[in-house]
Motif scaffolding. Structure first.
Motif, PDB file in Angstrom:
ATOM      1  N   ASP A 167     -94.895   0.135  20.248  1.00  0.00           N
ATOM      2  CA  ASP A 167     -94.724   0.543  21.644  1.00  0.00           C
ATOM      3  C   ASP A 167     -94.867  -0.639  22.586  1.00  0.00           C
ATOM      4  O   ASP A 167     -94.371  -0.609  23.709  1.00  0.00           O
ATOM      5  N   ALA A 168     -95.590  -1.667  22.120  1.00  0.00           N
ATOM      6  CA  ALA A 168     -95.829  -2.844  22.959  1.00  0.00           C
ATOM      7  C   ALA A 168     -95.905  -4.082  22.086  1.00  0.00           C
ATOM      8  O   ALA A 168     -96.294  -4.008  20.910  1.00  0.00           O
TER       9      ALA A 168
ATOM     10  N   GLY B 215     -88.176   2.098  25.718  1.00  0.00           N
ATOM     11  CA  GLY B 215     -89.253   2.318  26.676  1.00  0.00           C
ATOM     12  C   GLY B 215     -90.473   1.459  26.420  1.00  0.00           C
ATOM     13  O   GLY B 215     -91.410   1.445  27.227  1.00  0.00           O
ATOM     14  N   GLY B 216     -90.472   0.747  25.303  1.00  0.00           N
ATOM     15  CA  GLY B 216     -91.585  -0.139  24.976  1.00  0.00           C
ATOM     16  C   GLY B 216     -91.583  -1.372  25.867  1.00  0.00           C
ATOM     17  O   GLY B 216     -90.586  -1.690  26.518  1.00  0.00           O
TER      18      GLY B 216
ATOM     19  N   GLY C 295     -80.566  -5.162  28.410  1.00  0.00           N
ATOM     20  CA  GLY C 295     -81.362  -4.134  27.751  1.00  0.00           C
ATOM     21  C   GLY C 295     -82.802  -4.047  28.204  1.00  0.00           C
ATOM     22  O   GLY C 295     -83.566  -3.213  27.702  1.00  0.00           O
ATOM     23  N   PHE C 296     -83.197  -4.899  29.155  1.00  0.00           N
ATOM     24  CA  PHE C 296     -84.592  -4.943  29.603  1.00  0.00           C
ATOM     25  C   PHE C 296     -84.684  -5.051  31.112  1.00  0.00           C
ATOM     26  O   PHE C 296     -83.847  -5.687  31.759  1.00  0.00           O
ATOM     27  N   ASP C 297     -85.707  -4.429  31.674  1.00  0.00           N
ATOM     28  CA  ASP C 297     -86.096  -4.629  33.064  1.00  0.00           C
ATOM     29  C   ASP C 297     -87.330  -5.507  33.064  1.00  0.00           C
ATOM     30  O   ASP C 297     -88.352  -5.143  32.449  1.00  0.00           O
ATOM     31  N   CYS C 298     -87.260  -6.668  33.726  1.00  0.00           N
ATOM     32  CA  CYS C 298     -88.333  -7.657  33.643  1.00  0.00           C
ATOM     33  C   CYS C 298     -88.893  -8.009  35.007  1.00  0.00           C
ATOM     34  O   CYS C 298     -88.176  -8.025  36.006  1.00  0.00           O
TER      35      CYS C 298
ATOM     36  N   LEU D 221     -95.024 -12.353  32.082  1.00  0.00           N
ATOM     37  CA  LEU D 221     -93.707 -11.728  32.144  1.00  0.00           C
ATOM     38  C   LEU D 221     -93.789 -10.368  31.460  1.00  0.00           C
ATOM     39  O   LEU D 221     -94.229 -10.264  30.313  1.00  0.00           O
ATOM     40  N   VAL D 222     -93.379  -9.322  32.199  1.00  0.00           N
ATOM     41  CA  VAL D 222     -93.440  -7.949  31.685  1.00  0.00           C
ATOM     42  C   VAL D 222     -92.028  -7.419  31.581  1.00  0.00           C
ATOM     43  O   VAL D 222     -91.313  -7.314  32.585  1.00  0.00           O
ATOM     44  N   CYS D 223     -91.602  -7.075  30.369  1.00  0.00           N
ATOM     45  CA  CYS D 223     -90.226  -6.643  30.116  1.00  0.00           C
ATOM     46  C   CYS D 223     -90.207  -5.293  29.424  1.00  0.00           C
ATOM     47  O   CYS D 223     -90.688  -5.149  28.293  1.00  0.00           O
TER      48      CYS D 223
END
Length: 201
Positions: free
Chosen positions: A114-115, A139-140, A183-186, A196-198
């Protein structure tokens, strides 16, 4: 394990890290990371870069339902981490693997996480991402530390020490690629040394 005991262990680990020049997360950065993880509540987490196990144990302590796989290539640090994990009483939820994350057979790992927390060789984040993002659930979230590298990632490259320029160029390239990844929202958070959170779409 009583809170006072685990806090004493964390203080011991911080002292060891300072005395032996082992890089561990800054307190502001890990505090923000733990808050984000509490909001996310992952069940399975993969960490690249165990060092002596400090961040893995902080995460396991803060998230009583999480299980963590953490990978470290340095044998001495791995052995130290194993000792701290045993001392913490959290060995049933933290599995430390001694391996080079870029060479490890990912079939040895859980089919999904998940993370993920990437805190290993700073110039290799792109390669880590490419190898492991397929194990991340939709969603991870991938959390990446040291995206500022003590401010060097924001400096003109000519002002960066020559021996660090390749690493800084790689960090900048990774940040740009993630910012543009379909494919990611960062989001780059200005906490600690840059987090950095993606989130995977």
């Amino acid at each position: 394990m009583p809170d006072t005991t685990i806090e004493a262990l964390f203080e011991t680990m911080r002292s060891y890290a300072a005395a032996h020049h082992v890089p561990i997360m800054e307190e502001q950065g890990i505090g923000e990371l733990l808050e984000l993880l509490r909001q996310q509540q992952p069940q399975r987490l993969l960490e690249l870069g165990t060092a002596i196990g400090y961040s893995a144990l902080r995460m396991a302590d803060a998230l009583p339902d999480v299980t963590i796989d953490t990978i470290e290539r340095d044998e001495e640090r791995h052995e130290k981490a194993l000792g701290y994990i045993r001392e913490s009483g959290l060995e049933n939820r933290v599995r430390a693997i001694c391996a080079d994350a870029l060479e490890l057979d990912i079939d040895e790992l859980t089919p999904y996480y998940d993370a993920m927390f990437i805190d290993a060789a700073k110039g290799q984040y792109e390669r880590f991402f490419n190898k492991y993002e397929g194990l991340l659930s939709p969603g991870g979230i991938i959390y990446c530390d040291n995206m500022s590298m003590h401010g060097m990632a924001e400096q003109p490259i000519k002002e960066v020490p020559r021996r660090k320029r390749t690493m800084i160029r790689n960090i900048r390239s990774f940040r740009k690629n993630m910012d543009e990844h379909p494919g990611f929202d960062c989001e780059l958070l200005p906490v600690g040394d840059g987090l950095l959170v993606c989130r995977k779409k």
